[in-house]
Design a protein around this motif. Structure first.
Motif, PDB file in Angstrom:
ATOM      1  N   ALA A 128       0.829  -1.209   0.000  1.00  0.00           N
ATOM      2  CA  ALA A 128       0.000   0.000   0.000  1.00  0.00           C
ATOM      3  C   ALA A 128       0.864   1.260   0.000  1.00  0.00           C
ATOM      4  O   ALA A 128       0.559   2.226  -0.716  1.00  0.00           O
ATOM      5  N   LEU A 129       1.935   1.261   0.766  1.00  0.00           N
ATOM      6  CA  LEU A 129       2.838   2.420   0.781  1.00  0.00           C
ATOM      7  C   LEU A 129       3.510   2.620  -0.581  1.00  0.00           C
ATOM      8  O   LEU A 129       3.695   3.757  -1.019  1.00  0.00           O
ATOM      9  N   SER A 130       3.860   1.526  -1.231  1.00  0.00           N
ATOM     10  CA  SER A 130       4.497   1.636  -2.547  1.00  0.00           C
ATOM     11  C   SER A 130       3.524   2.178  -3.586  1.00  0.00           C
ATOM     12  O   SER A 130       3.894   3.044  -4.395  1.00  0.00           O
ATOM     13  N   VAL A 131       2.289   1.697  -3.566  1.00  0.00           N
ATOM     14  CA  VAL A 131       1.282   2.209  -4.504  1.00  0.00           C
ATOM     15  C   VAL A 131       1.022   3.685  -4.230  1.00  0.00           C
ATOM     16  O   VAL A 131       0.952   4.497  -5.158  1.00  0.00           O
ATOM     17  N   TRP A 132       0.906   4.054  -2.955  1.00  0.00           N
ATOM     18  CA  TRP A 132       0.707   5.460  -2.595  1.00  0.00           C
ATOM     19  C   TRP A 132       1.853   6.318  -3.101  1.00  0.00           C
ATOM     20  O   TRP A 132       1.636   7.401  -3.656  1.00  0.00           O
ATOM     21  N   ALA A 133       3.083   5.851  -2.935  1.00  0.00           N
ATOM     22  CA  ALA A 133       4.249   6.629  -3.368  1.00  0.00           C
ATOM     23  C   ALA A 133       4.254   6.815  -4.881  1.00  0.00           C
ATOM     24  O   ALA A 133       4.585   7.902  -5.377  1.00  0.00           O
ATOM     25  N   VAL A 169       1.603   6.800  -6.893  1.00  0.00           N
ATOM     26  CA  VAL A 169       0.505   7.703  -7.255  1.00  0.00           C
ATOM     27  C   VAL A 169       0.875   9.151  -6.944  1.00  0.00           C
ATOM     28  O   VAL A 169       0.662  10.050  -7.759  1.00  0.00           O
ATOM     29  N   VAL A 170       1.441   9.392  -5.779  1.00  0.00           N
ATOM     30  CA  VAL A 170       1.827  10.753  -5.397  1.00  0.00           C
ATOM     31  C   VAL A 170       2.923  11.282  -6.328  1.00  0.00           C
ATOM     32  O   VAL A 170       2.877  12.435  -6.760  1.00  0.00           O
ATOM     33  N   THR A 171       3.885  10.447  -6.661  1.00  0.00           N
ATOM     34  CA  THR A 171       4.981  10.879  -7.527  1.00  0.00           C
ATOM     35  C   THR A 171       4.489  11.172  -8.941  1.00  0.00           C
ATOM     36  O   THR A 171       4.928  12.133  -9.568  1.00  0.00           O
ATOM     37  N   HIS A 230       1.476  12.138  -9.855  1.00  0.00           N
ATOM     38  CA  HIS A 230       0.623  13.325  -9.874  1.00  0.00           C
ATOM     39  C   HIS A 230       1.322  14.594  -9.409  1.00  0.00           C
ATOM     40  O   HIS A 230       0.705  15.658  -9.395  1.00  0.00           O
ATOM     41  N   SER A 290       8.893  15.200  -5.631  1.00  0.00           N
ATOM     42  CA  SER A 290       8.219  14.362  -4.644  1.00  0.00           C
ATOM     43  C   SER A 290       9.227  13.493  -3.901  1.00  0.00           C
ATOM     44  O   SER A 290      10.110  12.883  -4.501  1.00  0.00           O
ATOM     45  N   ALA A 316       8.014  11.099  -1.878  1.00  0.00           N
ATOM     46  CA  ALA A 316       7.144  10.018  -1.405  1.00  0.00           C
ATOM     47  C   ALA A 316       7.835   8.660  -1.462  1.00  0.00           C
ATOM     48  O   ALA A 316       7.509   7.767  -0.685  1.00  0.00           O
TER      49      ALA A 316
END
Length: 106
Positions: free
Chosen positions: A30-35, A37-39, A41, A47, A49
Motif C-alpha cells: 500500500a505504501l508503494s502504490v501510494w508513493a 501515485v503521489v509521484t 501526480h 516528490s 514520497a
C-alpha cells in the motif's frame, strides 16, 4: 521432510504465511502504490514520497539501494527488502507463539 531438509521455497512460504508477515507485506504494498501515485501526480518533480516505502523496508532495502540507478532497481530494492523483513517478522512471530523459551513452563 522437516527442519533443514525443506527447500528454501517451502521455508519462505512457511514464514511468509504468518498473518503478521502478510499484514506487513500488505502495508508495504500500500505504501508503494501510494508513493507511485503521489509521484506521478506531482507536477513539480520534487516528490519525496519514495522515501516512505524505502524506510518501511529498511535495512534490507537500503543495502539493495546500491544497485544501478534506475526506477526498476528502486522497486526491486523495496520489494526484496519487504520480503526479507516479512520473512524475519514471520519467523519471530512463529517463534514467539511457539514459546520454546527457558521459562515456557510457568
Amino acid at each position: 521432510m522437516t527442519g533443514s531438509g525443506r527447500s528454501l521455497f517451502r521455508r519462505l512460504r512457511h514464514v511468509l504465511g504468518d498473518v503478521v508477515a502478510l499484514v506487513y507485506l500488505a502495508v508495504c504494498a500500500a505504501l508503494s502504490v501510494w508513493a507511485v501515485v503521489v509521484t506521478v501526480h506531482d507536477s513539480s518533480g520534487e516528490s519525496m514520497a519514495g522515501v516512505i516505502p524505502l524506510l518501511a523496508t529498511a535495512p534490507a532495502s537500503l543495502v539493495l539501494l546500491v544497485l544501478p540507478d534506475h526506477a526498476a532497481m528502486f522497486v526491486v530494492a523495496v520489494a526484496l527488502g519487504a520480503v526479507v523483513n516479512a520473512a524475519v517478522i514471520g519467523w519471530c512471530s512463529r517463534a514467539l507463539r511457539r514459546g520454546s523459551g527457558p521459562d515456557s513452563g510457568s
